[in-house]
Design an enzyme around this catalytic site. Structure first.
Site, PDB file in Angstrom:
ATOM      1  N   ASP A 103      20.590   8.477  73.803  1.00  0.00           N
ATOM      2  CA  ASP A 103      21.243   9.787  73.878  1.00  0.00           C
ATOM      3  C   ASP A 103      22.345   9.759  74.942  1.00  0.00           C
ATOM      4  OD1 ASP A 103      21.008  12.946  73.527  1.00  0.00           O
ATOM      5  OD2 ASP A 103      20.983  12.532  75.676  1.00  0.00           O
ATOM      6  N   LYS A 136      26.067  15.443  69.358  1.00  0.00           N
ATOM      7  CA  LYS A 136      26.683  14.263  70.001  1.00  0.00           C
ATOM      8  C   LYS A 136      26.709  13.050  69.096  1.00  0.00           C
ATOM      9  CE  LYS A 136      22.215  13.666  71.427  1.00  0.00           C
ATOM     10  NZ  LYS A 136      21.420  14.850  71.396  1.00  0.00           N
ATOM     11  N   GLU A 154      10.604  14.814  73.094  1.00  0.00           N
ATOM     12  CA  GLU A 154      10.193  14.899  71.701  1.00  0.00           C
ATOM     13  C   GLU A 154       8.991  14.005  71.431  1.00  0.00           C
ATOM     14  OE1 GLU A 154      13.403  14.916  68.825  1.00  0.00           O
ATOM     15  OE2 GLU A 154      14.798  15.354  70.453  1.00  0.00           O
ATOM     16  N   ILE A 160      19.357  25.451  68.723  1.00  0.00           N
ATOM     17  CA  ILE A 160      20.727  25.749  69.183  1.00  0.00           C
ATOM     18  C   ILE A 160      21.383  26.779  68.251  1.00  0.00           C
ATOM     19  CG2 ILE A 160      22.953  24.798  69.903  1.00  0.00           C
ATOM     20  CD1 ILE A 160      20.528  23.587  71.357  1.00  0.00           C
ATOM     21  N   GLY A 161      21.247  26.564  66.953  1.00  0.00           N
ATOM     22  CA  GLY A 161      21.870  27.470  65.982  1.00  0.00           C
ATOM     23  C   GLY A 161      21.405  28.906  66.154  1.00  0.00           C
ATOM     24  N   SER A 162      20.099  29.087  66.325  1.00  0.00           N
ATOM     25  CA  SER A 162      19.603  30.454  66.515  1.00  0.00           C
ATOM     26  C   SER A 162      20.035  30.985  67.884  1.00  0.00           C
ATOM     27  CB  SER A 162      18.077  30.510  66.357  1.00  0.00           C
ATOM     28  OG  SER A 162      17.456  29.681  67.312  1.00  0.00           O
ATOM     29  N   GLY A 182      25.090  19.924  77.663  1.00  0.00           N
ATOM     30  CA  GLY A 182      24.609  21.253  77.274  1.00  0.00           C
ATOM     31  C   GLY A 182      25.570  22.349  77.676  1.00  0.00           C
ATOM     32  N   LYS A 240      26.673  10.078  74.779  1.00  0.00           N
ATOM     33  CA  LYS A 240      27.432  11.032  75.596  1.00  0.00           C
ATOM     34  C   LYS A 240      28.487  10.341  76.464  1.00  0.00           C
ATOM     35  CE  LYS A 240      23.732  14.451  75.484  1.00  0.00           C
ATOM     36  NZ  LYS A 240      22.477  14.886  76.139  1.00  0.00           N
ATOM     37  N   GLY A 245      18.581  23.144  76.442  1.00  0.00           N
ATOM     38  CA  GLY A 245      18.020  24.491  76.375  1.00  0.00           C
ATOM     39  C   GLY A 245      18.808  25.332  75.408  1.00  0.00           C
TER      40      GLY A 245
END
Lengths: 400, 400
Positions: free
Chosen positions: B196, B100, B185, B12-14, B129, B200, B297
């Site tokens: 997860d 989250k 994963e 996500i950071g990139s 997302g 949320k 994504g």
């Protein structure tokens, strides 16, 4: 206490009064102040109705009352709505409208005027009824370049297409039913000819590109020519026919069109049935997204209007910028847009293949004496030429 | 020039760095100023990568640089993200996160701290997302009381359920495929057990009710027990099994649950397949609405993070209120929630009807040696008691 006036006490206007009343407490909590209806502008008197005491017949009463901070316009049509709204903005009042005709024709001008007066002109309810789409475009999808926006934005025609699909009924039969249920107006032209959808996609495209898109420039086809035979072909292809209002950004710029399309089951809009509306957006980094909900109806539409009222009430001293300049955007001619086309003809295969080259034939149950086929991807202009060359065309529907 | 730092340069950071770069121009136009990446906090050095020159290993470099106005947190997990984010807010920097776990655990506290420091703490990417849902809840659906919010908010499990439905494959087979494709994963527990999704719906419910909802209080079931036989029953009923995270407001208050549900084809979430996410909302005046898109994504999620960056860059001197107090909301016990339940058992009809009364039997193709039936509407607690009384239970799935 923030005072509000409603101009036009029809279905939506009375819905706004109702929502302000039903959710009075939660709205006050969100705004941080009470929101109260002071005036209702209408030609009628509503004698005996509790609203009677708020009725005024002269819009200047509202414009000249410094207590009124926010005005709701739910009259419909360009005039006199335009004159009234302009006067309110000039008097330093915030205005929200559900009136797509007004927004499509005068949006850029009224946005500029609101900015000049440091107030807001908002129009969430003008597209997609209760569905939040204007605010998401303006304040949520801000990391993206929007490359496509495609909507089922007319509940009447979507209801009719759904009924034709599910019941195999023909256009006139379904129209009568829709009129009986109050989903279609006595004069259904604006809906069934696509004019309503056209104004809405003009508004959405203006917001996406930040310039004025004139609805008169948008090629518009309605659903009046769709027949039960077309539906049979659609079903044979595993597709649904939907009236789409769509605009895309290509290398040369934006193109927009309103027309029936054959949608595959994998498309998010495929399952949008009945009077529901949905707006599909493709962003260059977001990818596909869709906003779905009640595209019309008293309370859903009023919900969107009141959301504008809340936003304006929270920003009484601040203009929230909307990028939509009055500079006209020249749309790329729709004839340059490439699509696959489904065509029905009484011509024979030899002629079809001579003119269209490689095509994919479709056989619909019980349909004889004609050919149905899907072309390769060709431009709208090419397709028109080839149709003229082939002749004997019974139908043409775009394939999405 | 507005300077930004990213903490955590994973997927996500990139992606955030990429979006800031790809859409540099349009972002600058919307903000009215250029937005530039100054630092990237990561344990790695990224030697030879152009990002190398922005890498720092100590978060205090960012906290102590007055030039940095906005910090993006995309590290994941509660610690050290919490410590880092808190430090940034205390240093007067705006923070957006996609995390989250952090938002579910510390959201109320960080929102309060941001308010105190007159900056913003935003978290659009933490749920759904790329789908705009936090901002719509906070600033679009403001005319409504939200009575239900139900999401398909985990792409991994939705992909798996879609594959199980379309291919008739079993859980372990589909899990391996999802892992091979990078959708699941190596340790899939957080996804397949519903943890997860639980975090949320805790976030969404907190936003809807304005109070702290602890995710530990939410009854959570995953999809690990769903079998191909269940899918056959679902298909016989014309339904799809989806892992839903849902909360409803009843007369006694809010209840929330995460569990597989049997959805009818008429439900807007029915057609949400593969890795897509969608969030269904029912407002008391809006009615039904749905927000659909890529729930995960790199670029879609980064799109949501950058939309927060844009919003904060436009409001550098202003805290945008988010109603989410640290006052804990006591959820109504899920056992009081009424549902219809689909149950499979090896007990006989006499026993079933003695315990459950009137039920509707379902026959799935090729399934023998057991009974499948749907109960009338009963409470979760009642159902549990009746299950214990009947015994021989093979499966229980809620019917939406």
């Amino acid at each position: 206490m923030i005072k509000v006036a409603i101009m036009g006490f029809g279905t939506i206007g009375s819905g706004v009064a109702e929502v302000l009343d039903i959710n009075k407490k939660s709205i006050a909590a969100r705004v941080g102040d009470e929101v109260e209806l002071k005036y209702v502008l209408d030609l009628r008197d509503f004698e005996g109705d509790p609203i009677q005491e708020k009725i005024v017949h002269d819009y200047k009463v509202i414009a000249e009352d410094p207590e009124v901070a926010i005005v709701v316009e739910t009259m419909g049509g360009v005039e006199p709505a335009y004159t009234f709204v302009k006067t309110m903005l000039e008097a330093g009042k915030h205005v929200t409208t559900s009136n797509k005709a007004l927004v499509a024709a005068k949006g850029a001008e009224l946005i500029a005027l609101a900015k000049e007066k440091n107030v807001n002109f908002m129009f969430e309810a003008s597209v997609g009824g209760g569905i939040p789409i204007i605010r998401p475009l303006n304040s949520c999808l801000t990391a993206d370049e929007i490359e496509e926006i495609t909507g089922i934005v007319n509940g009447t025609t979507n209801y009719m297409m759904t009924e034709m699909t599910e019941k195999g009924a023909d256009f006139n039969e379904v129209l009568k039913d829709a009129q009986a249920k109050g989903y279609a107006e006595k004069d259904p032209t604006a809906d069934v000819e696509g004019y309503d959808a056209c104004r809405k996609i003009a508004i959405l495209t203006s917001l996406v590109c930040g310039q004025q898109v004139d609805f008169e420039d948008i090629h518009t086809e309605g659903i009046t020519k769709i027949t039960p035979t077309d539906i049979k072909y659609a079903q044979a292809m595993g597709r649904a026919i939907k009236l789409l209002a769509t605009s895309k950004k290509g290398p040369k710029g934006y193109t927009a069109i309103v027309a029936p399309f054959l949608l595959p089951a994998s498309h998010p809009l495929y399952a949008v049935n009945g009077v529901f509306n949905a707006i599909f957006v493709h962003g260059n980094v977001l990818g596909d997204a869709m906003f779905y909900g009640s595209g019309a109806g008293k309370l859903p539409t009023a919900s969107a209007v009141v959301a504008d009222v809340v936003e304006m009430a929270k920003n009484l001293d601040k203009n929230i910028p909307i990028e939509w300049s009055s500079k006209k955007l020249e749309l790329v001619d729709y004839r340059e847009w490439e699509n696959r086309f489904f065509i029905r003809t009484t011509a024979d295969k030899v002629a079809v293949e001579r003119v269209f080259g490689t095509v994919t034939y479709v056989q619909a149950e019980g349909v004889t004496g004609e050919l149905g086929f899907v072309t390769e991807k060709i431009s709208e202009g090419d397709c028109e030429k080839k149709e003229a060359e082939l002749g004997n065309i019974l139908q043409k529907i775009r394939v999405a």
